[in-house]
Design a protein around this motif. Structure first.
Motif, PDB file in Angstrom:
ATOM      1  N   CYS A   1      45.657  60.514  76.007  1.00  0.00           N
ATOM      2  CA  CYS A   1      45.292  59.273  76.690  1.00  0.00           C
ATOM      3  C   CYS A   1      45.383  58.085  75.736  1.00  0.00           C
ATOM      4  O   CYS A   1      45.908  57.020  76.096  1.00  0.00           O
ATOM      5  CB  CYS A   1      43.883  59.393  77.257  1.00  0.00           C
ATOM      6  N   ALA A   2      44.882  58.252  74.517  1.00  0.00           N
ATOM      7  CA  ALA A   2      44.942  57.177  73.526  1.00  0.00           C
ATOM      8  C   ALA A   2      46.388  56.789  73.225  1.00  0.00           C
ATOM      9  O   ALA A   2      46.734  55.601  73.158  1.00  0.00           O
ATOM     10  CB  ALA A   2      44.226  57.608  72.252  1.00  0.00           C
ATOM     11  N   GLN A   3      47.239  57.785  73.049  1.00  0.00           N
ATOM     12  CA  GLN A   3      48.652  57.506  72.756  1.00  0.00           C
ATOM     13  C   GLN A   3      49.332  56.822  73.929  1.00  0.00           C
ATOM     14  O   GLN A   3      50.158  55.916  73.747  1.00  0.00           O
ATOM     15  CB  GLN A   3      49.370  58.804  72.392  1.00  0.00           C
ATOM     16  N   TYR A   4      48.980  57.220  75.138  1.00  0.00           N
ATOM     17  CA  TYR A   4      49.564  56.586  76.318  1.00  0.00           C
ATOM     18  C   TYR A   4      49.133  55.123  76.413  1.00  0.00           C
ATOM     19  O   TYR A   4      49.970  54.232  76.624  1.00  0.00           O
ATOM     20  CB  TYR A   4      49.158  57.341  77.580  1.00  0.00           C
ATOM     21  N   ILE A   5      47.845  54.856  76.249  1.00  0.00           N
ATOM     22  CA  ILE A   5      47.366  53.471  76.303  1.00  0.00           C
ATOM     23  C   ILE A   5      48.010  52.638  75.206  1.00  0.00           C
ATOM     24  O   ILE A   5      48.403  51.483  75.427  1.00  0.00           O
ATOM     25  CB  ILE A   5      45.833  53.432  76.193  1.00  0.00           C
TER      26      ILE A   5
END
Length: 225
Positions: free
Chosen positions: A151-155
């Motif tokens: 999720c962090a990488q996507y954001i």
């Protein structure tokens, strides 16, 4: 925008801007609380603090990880919380990792809390505020939780304008240890829909901003156009 990823224990210093990620389930639950009408969420340092706040403010709604417990009104489950009317209420939240991560960066200039359900709104908030650098705090499993890292990488990719296909990031989250344990009922205080609800991309059109309201840390929604 420069981005870095860190576990809670690996934070050598307080970053200027932090995005604290807990997909399963703290910040999915927080987003659902706001969708159900909550005015604000107080992030508690311990179960004892949560209960003390509840004792001083009987109308507040206290929730925690795990099974139901005396003094607490709810558990940290989006599936269970989505049917609760929280209009105008204050929620006190204490979880194993998510609230711990937010309190670890309490001194940052800007703190956002996020999961997949508010991913695009969080990225948009970072873009519109011209944030030069941001630290993504991966809260689960001492910084190794793949659902939080994904999720962090996507954001981060959305915030920096890098092309990102959400499907691969969601696939990683769905295969994560947390997702498996929730699906298998290994964790307590779980609704059968919890994993699916945690993987609903961009369900809500707001970012979640945490600010220090001495001595408390308070989370509020910030609507994005």
């Amino acid at each position: 925008m420069d981005t870095r990823f860190s576990g809670i224990a690996d934070l050598a210093e307080t970053p200027s801007v932090a995005v604290v990620v807990d997909v399963m389930r703290a910040y999915t639950v927080a987003a659902w609380a706001f969708a159900q009408g909550a005015e604000k969420i107080v992030l508690a340092e311990s179960p004892d603090e949560a209960l003390a706040l509840k004792a001083r403010h009987p109308d507040w709604v206290a929730l925690k990880d795990g099974p139901p417990a005396p003094g607490f009104d709810a558990v940290n489950s989006p599936g269970l919380l989505r049917s609760v009317d929280l209009t105008g209420r204050t929620v006190v939240q204490k979880t194993t990792a998510g609230t711990v991560g937010a309190l670890a960066v309490k001194g940052a200039r800007l703190v956002l809390c996020a999961g997949f359900v508010v991913a695009e709104a969080t990225a948009q908030f970072l873009r519109t505020h011209n944030v030069p650098d941001v630290t993504f705090v991966v809260t689960g499993e001492d910084g190794r939780a793949d659902e939080d890292l994904a999720c962090a990488q996507y954001i981060a990719r959305r915030a920096t304008g890098t092309g990102a296909d959400a499907a691969e990031f969601l696939r990683r989250a769905a295969a994560s240890r947390a997702a498996v344990e929730l699906a298998q009922g290994i964790r307590q205080g779980v609704h059968p829909d919890d994993v699916a609800l945690c993987l609903e991309l961009d369900r809500f059109p707001f970012a979640m901003v945490a600010v220090s309201d001495d001595p408390l840390m308070v989370l509020r929604p910030h609507a994005m156009p």
